[in-house]
Motif scaffolding. Structure first.
Motif, PDB file in Angstrom:
ATOM      1  N   GLY A   9      24.938  24.200  66.074  1.00 26.68           N
ATOM      2  CA  GLY A   9      25.840  25.247  66.537  1.00 26.68           C
ATOM      3  C   GLY A   9      25.103  26.541  66.835  1.00 26.68           C
ATOM      4  N   SER A  13      24.681  28.440  70.451  1.00 28.67           N
ATOM      5  CA  SER A  13      25.059  29.841  70.654  1.00 28.67           C
ATOM      6  C   SER A  13      23.907  30.651  71.240  1.00 28.67           C
ATOM      7  N   TRP A 250      32.643  27.036  68.158  1.00 27.51           N
ATOM      8  CA  TRP A 250      31.284  27.493  68.447  1.00 27.51           C
ATOM      9  C   TRP A 250      31.200  28.151  69.823  1.00 27.51           C
TER      10      TRP A 250
END
Length: 297
Positions: A9, A13, A250
């Motif tokens: 995640g 990002s 996310w």
């Protein structure tokens, strides 16, 4: 196992934010506003890297049949509209405003699904969609850097994003993986954008681009193409280890991170009402994620 999901995640990002910032830098700071060439370059490198990764066995890709490819062409056409209109819009809009308009793609998805299935929408989901829609409608009224063309292209972008999301869900019969779908998207995009480069005037315009031989420009274009491919891999990795609801969370966190960091990277003329539009749009998105999670319980 849990820490591996968190790493996936966080990696997603990071790549998401850097990818959007790089694209914004090339499109707005360097002012390379020739989307057929810019997106054609990105999709060409993406297709090349994806095919190479599949050939070397780094990613799992099966042989794509002609019938499967043909059945996916409507999705590829929506993908081209998504990246082309998105590129036009992003070059004229601040990142927080771009994401606020992009959130309205959920309105398009819900309307299409409502027409197809004629199902009643949960009140919380209906509320979240209305909040995102009202925020997007009010944003142009308070945007200090209002650009009509930017908003027109943003409407085209969010329409394609919303329709593509529905097409992905409805077209499960093709049995194509996410990577195989994207491979078809890349190849179709390269072909279509290459054909459109000269009639659109982008090819001649790019030859007069002042930063054409700039080291910064070349680095930015190369980085944007590679980051686009890495974002694809990070997205597929995230989907393979998490549920769709957690992937949505996310993505939401990544957009919020990009919005919070963008004023420190790019010049933005904003005011309190426009900030409230951005804020409530993402509150609406958070409510949508919560409503989808509740419906699964």
């Amino acid at each position: 196992m849990q820490w591996k999901r968190q790493i996936s995640g966080c990696t997603f990002s990071f790549v998401f934010v850097v990818s959007y910032f790089t694209n914004k830098f090339v499109l707005s700071v360097l002012k390379f506003t020739y989307p057929t060439l810019f997106q054609g370059w990105q999709t060409f490198i993406g297709a090349l890297l994806l095919l190479l990764a599949g050939k070397l066995g780094w990613v799992e890709m099966s042989r794509i049949t002609r019938s499967a490819a043909l059945s996916w062409l409507p999705g590829s056409l929506l993908f081209v509209g998504n990246i082309y209109a998105g590129s036009r819009a992003l070059s004229r809009m601040n990142i927080p405003f771009f994401f606020t308009l992009q959130n309205s793609s959920h309105v398009v998805s819900c309307v299409i699904l409502r027409i197809i299935h004629k199902e009643k929408m949960q009140w919380l989901k209906c509320l979240s969609v209305c909040v995102m829609l009202v925020s997007a409608i009010n944003l142009p009224l308070y945007d200090p850097q209002y650009n009509l063309n930017g908003y027109v292209w943003a409407i085209g972008h969010l329409s394609c994003v919303g329709a593509y999301r529905v097409f992905q869900v409805q077209n499960k019969s093709s049995h194509l993986s996410d990577l195989e779908q994207q491979c078809i998207n890349y190849l179709f995009s390269v072909l279509l954008l290459a054909i459109a480069a000269h009639p659109s005037g982008d090819l001649l315009g790019a030859l007069e681009f002042p930063f054409l031989w700039s080291y910064t420009f070349h680095c930015g274009c190369c980085a944007s193409a590679v980051l686009g491919f890495l974002l694809l891999l990070a997205t597929v990795r995230l989907k393979s280890g998490l549920s769709l609801e957690h992937c949505g969370i996310w993505t939401f966190l990544s957009k919020v991170t990009a919005i919070c960091l963008s004023p420190f990277i790019f010049y933005m003329d904003i005011n309190a009402p426009s900030i409230m539009c951005v804020f409530f749009s993402h509150v609406g998105e958070a409510l949508l994620l919560y409503s989808e999670r509740e419906s699964q319980l």
